[in-house]
Structures are given as structure tokens and as C-alpha cells.
Motif scaffolding. Structure first.
Motif, short mmCIF file in Angstrom:
data_model
loop_
_atom_site.label_atom_id
_atom_site.label_comp_id
_atom_site.label_asym_id
_atom_site.label_seq_id
_atom_site.Cartn_x
_atom_site.Cartn_y
_atom_site.Cartn_z
N ARG A 126 -2.22 -70.52 -3.62
CA ARG A 126 -3.05 -70.13 -2.48
C ARG A 126 -2.23 -69.56 -1.33
O ARG A 126 -2.74 -68.79 -0.52
CB ARG A 126 -3.88 -71.33 -2.01
N GLY A 127 -0.96 -69.93 -1.27
CA GLY A 127 -0.10 -69.37 -0.23
C GLY A 127 0.04 -67.86 -0.37
O GLY A 127 0.00 -67.12 0.61
N ILE A 128 0.19 -67.39 -1.61
CA ILE A 128 0.27 -65.95 -1.87
C ILE A 128 -1.06 -65.28 -1.55
O ILE A 128 -1.11 -64.22 -0.92
CB ILE A 128 0.65 -65.69 -3.34
N THR A 262 7.32 -70.34 11.35
CA THR A 262 6.61 -70.05 10.11
C THR A 262 6.23 -71.33 9.39
O THR A 262 5.09 -71.48 8.91
CB THR A 262 7.47 -69.17 9.19
N ALA A 263 7.16 -72.28 9.30
CA ALA A 263 6.87 -73.55 8.63
C ALA A 263 5.73 -74.28 9.34
O ALA A 263 4.82 -74.82 8.69
CB ALA A 263 8.12 -74.42 8.60
N LYS A 264 5.76 -74.30 10.66
CA LYS A 264 4.72 -75.00 11.43
C LYS A 264 3.36 -74.36 11.20
O LYS A 264 2.34 -75.05 11.02
CB LYS A 264 5.08 -74.99 12.91
N TYR A 265 3.31 -73.02 11.19
CA TYR A 265 2.04 -72.33 11.01
C TYR A 265 1.47 -72.59 9.62
O TYR A 265 0.27 -72.88 9.47
CB TYR A 265 2.21 -70.83 11.23
N GLN A 267 2.05 -75.15 7.67
CA GLN A 267 1.61 -76.53 7.58
C GLN A 267 0.26 -76.73 8.26
O GLN A 267 -0.56 -77.51 7.81
CB GLN A 267 2.66 -77.45 8.21
N SER A 268 0.01 -75.94 9.32
CA SER A 268 -1.26 -76.07 10.03
C SER A 268 -2.43 -75.62 9.17
O SER A 268 -3.58 -76.02 9.41
CB SER A 268 -1.22 -75.26 11.33
N LEU A 269 -2.15 -74.78 8.16
CA LEU A 269 -3.24 -74.31 7.29
C LEU A 269 -3.79 -75.44 6.43
O LEU A 269 -4.91 -75.36 5.92
CB LEU A 269 -2.73 -73.18 6.39
N LEU A 270 -2.99 -76.50 6.24
CA LEU A 270 -3.43 -77.63 5.44
C LEU A 270 -4.31 -78.60 6.23
O LEU A 270 -5.07 -79.37 5.64
CB LEU A 270 -2.22 -78.40 4.89
N SER A 271 -4.18 -78.56 7.55
CA SER A 271 -4.90 -79.52 8.38
C SER A 271 -6.30 -79.04 8.71
O SER A 271 -6.66 -77.90 8.44
CB SER A 271 -4.12 -79.77 9.68
#
Length: 271
Positions: A126-128, A262-265, A267-271
Motif C-alpha cells: 500500500r505504500g507504493i 518522511t518517516a513521521k509523515y 507513520q501518520s498514515l497508519l494512525s
């Protein structure tokens, strides 16, 4: 472009010589690697001696000949192919498919995909799919090709902020594969994507840079997504000692966040 050995109408000797010359290995060096003699290698290459099946495989291994081409060498020497080419959807590869899906799924929310020898995508997480949202629908029709998707003017190219550098990296990657594999379809794909128009300046030229410089340890992919610039470092993995042509030609590419933002953004997609 590099020229390559051709199987058309040739015996195993000329093919082995072509691979040896392409790898820039002398007859003596190859003989030492394969526990043979330069005289025997010379006789094999000139057709004066027919190598055993074991010798063909040993020479191919020391010349780093791809699995698909090892079959071609065996056929040219009068032996049956050693390595099967099992379709990826065959039940025999069910465990492999399940493992790949689990691997790239566990990598989420970071992007990951699996491509074959022609860079056709055989699996993606799903990331792609988040990154490719909004590209031309025709580029997403099967078979989805990673190189076309990245470099086509209606694909991701307009959103890649360091397009010229990233394009150079992708083309060099393809050139290395062309030097390793004898594949006319891969060469045709290279010529197609290399001919795509390139802007005089990167899409991100003149845009604001991060307030704090990021010490990148490899060339990043800097791509715009919903008004943000995301940065990734690419890593490619292949299978060790594959015994099947299909498996040998699979590559798993993962995109690791290259900076904290980038990592923070992601990770926010999971919340």
C-alpha cells in the motif's frame, strides 16, 4: 551499449568464450577458478573438446552467467536445461508468493514492490500505491512497469524533484542489467524510457529546501506527495542461489525514509 553473447546457431565453445571476454577473464584465470587448465578451456572454446555437463555449469558459475543463460549453455553443449522456469502463479511457488506478500506487507507504511527481469511489477504494498495515486491510469494497467511509471512524463517524473539525478541512477541500473543479462526486451525497454523527454531543470528546482540540511548517505528519491516532499533511499534484494529462472529474476525493492520528516509523515498514515 554493451554487446552480448548470442545463442543463435552457436556451439557452447563460442558462447563460453563470449561470456569470458565479456567478464574480462583470461583463459588461465578461468581455468584456475574452475580447477581446470588453460589448455582445456582453449579446446572447449574452439570446439576441439566437448565439456561435460558439470564443467559447463562450473564455468558458468565462475563467469557469473545468469541462470536463464546457463540453460542456453547446456542446450548448446547438447544437454538438457537444468533450471526450470516456473510461472509465478504456479501452485509450486505458493510459499514464495505468500512469503513475498508477507514481507512487503510487513514493510508498510514504507513503500515496497517486487519486479521481474523486465521491471514489471509482480507485487506491491500500500505504500507504493499511495505514491502512484494520481498518475495516468494507462500507466497503471497490467503489466505495470516500474521504469515506465517512474520516468514517463505522465507518470511520477513530474513529481520527482531530483529527476535528472534519479533518472541517471535508473538508467545506469538498467545498463548494468543489460550487461549481465542477454535480453532484447530489456534493451528495448531501456531505449524507450531513455527517450522520454527530460526538462531542462528538475521539477523541484528553486523550491524550498529543508531548514536543516539532511546528511544523505545515498542518492535519495525526492518525490512530491500532496504538497510535501518525501525522501527515500532505495534498497534492492534478490534471492540467494536460486534454482528456478523465475525466482532468479525477481528483485524486491524497498524505499527507506531518508529523513525524519518522511518517516513521521508515513507513520501518520497508519494512525
Amino acid at each position: 551499449m554493451t554487446t552480448h553473447p548470442s545463442t543463435g546457431g552457436q556451439g557452447v565453445g563460442p558462447l563460453l568464450r563470449a561470456w569470458r571476454e565479456q567478464r574480462r577473464v583470461s583463459q588461465l584465470e578461468l581455468a584456475l577458478r574452475a580447477d581446470s587448465s588453460a589448455r582445456h578451456i582453449s579446446f572447449v572454446e574452439t570446439g576441439r573438446s566437448r565439456p561435460s555437463e558439470e564443467m559447463v555449469l562450473r564455468l558458468a558459475e565462475h563467469l557469473d552467467v545468469p541462470v536463464r543463460e546457463r540453460n542456453a549453455l547446456l542446450l548448446a553443449a547438447g544437454y538438457a536445461p537444468r533450471y526450470p522456469e516456473t510461472p509465478l502463479d504456479d501452485p509450486a511457488l505458493g510459499a514464495l508468493r505468500e512469503g513475498i506478500e508477507r514481507l512487503i506487507g510487513g514493510y508498510e507504511p514504507y513503500p515496497a514492490l517486487v519486479v521481474d527481469a523486465l521491471y514489471d511489477v509482480v507485487a506491491a504494498n500500500r505504500g507504493i500505491m499511495t505514491l502512484v495515486d494520481g498518475v495516468c491510469p494507462s500507466l497503471l494497467e497490467p503489466p505495470l512497469n516500474a521504469m515506465r511509471l517512474a520516468l514517463h512524463p505522465r507518470g511520477l517524473a513530474p513529481r520527482i524533484r531530483n529527476l535528472r539525478a534519479w533518472r541517471g541512477h535508473l538508467l545506469e541500473q538498467m545498463e548494468r542489467q543489460i550487461a549481465l543479462h542477454r535480453s532484447e526486451p530489456l534493451r528495448e525497454l531501456y531505449e524507450e524510457v531513455a527517450a522520454y523527454p527530460v526538462p531542462e531543470e528538475d521539477p523541484g528546482a528553486g523550491s524550498e529546501e529543508p531548514s536543516e540540511p539532511v546528511p544523505y548517505f545515498a542518492l535519495p528519491l525526492r518525490i512530491e506527495h500532496e504538497g510535501r516532499t518525501l525522501s527515500f533511499i532505495s534498497s534492492i534484494s534478490t534471492f540467494n542461489t536460486p534454482m528456478d529462472v523465475t525466482v532468479a529474476e525477481l528483485a524486491i525493492e524497498t524505499l527507506l525514509p531518508a529523513d525524519p520528516a518522511t518517516a513521521k509523515y508515513l507513520q501518520s498514515l497508519l494512525s
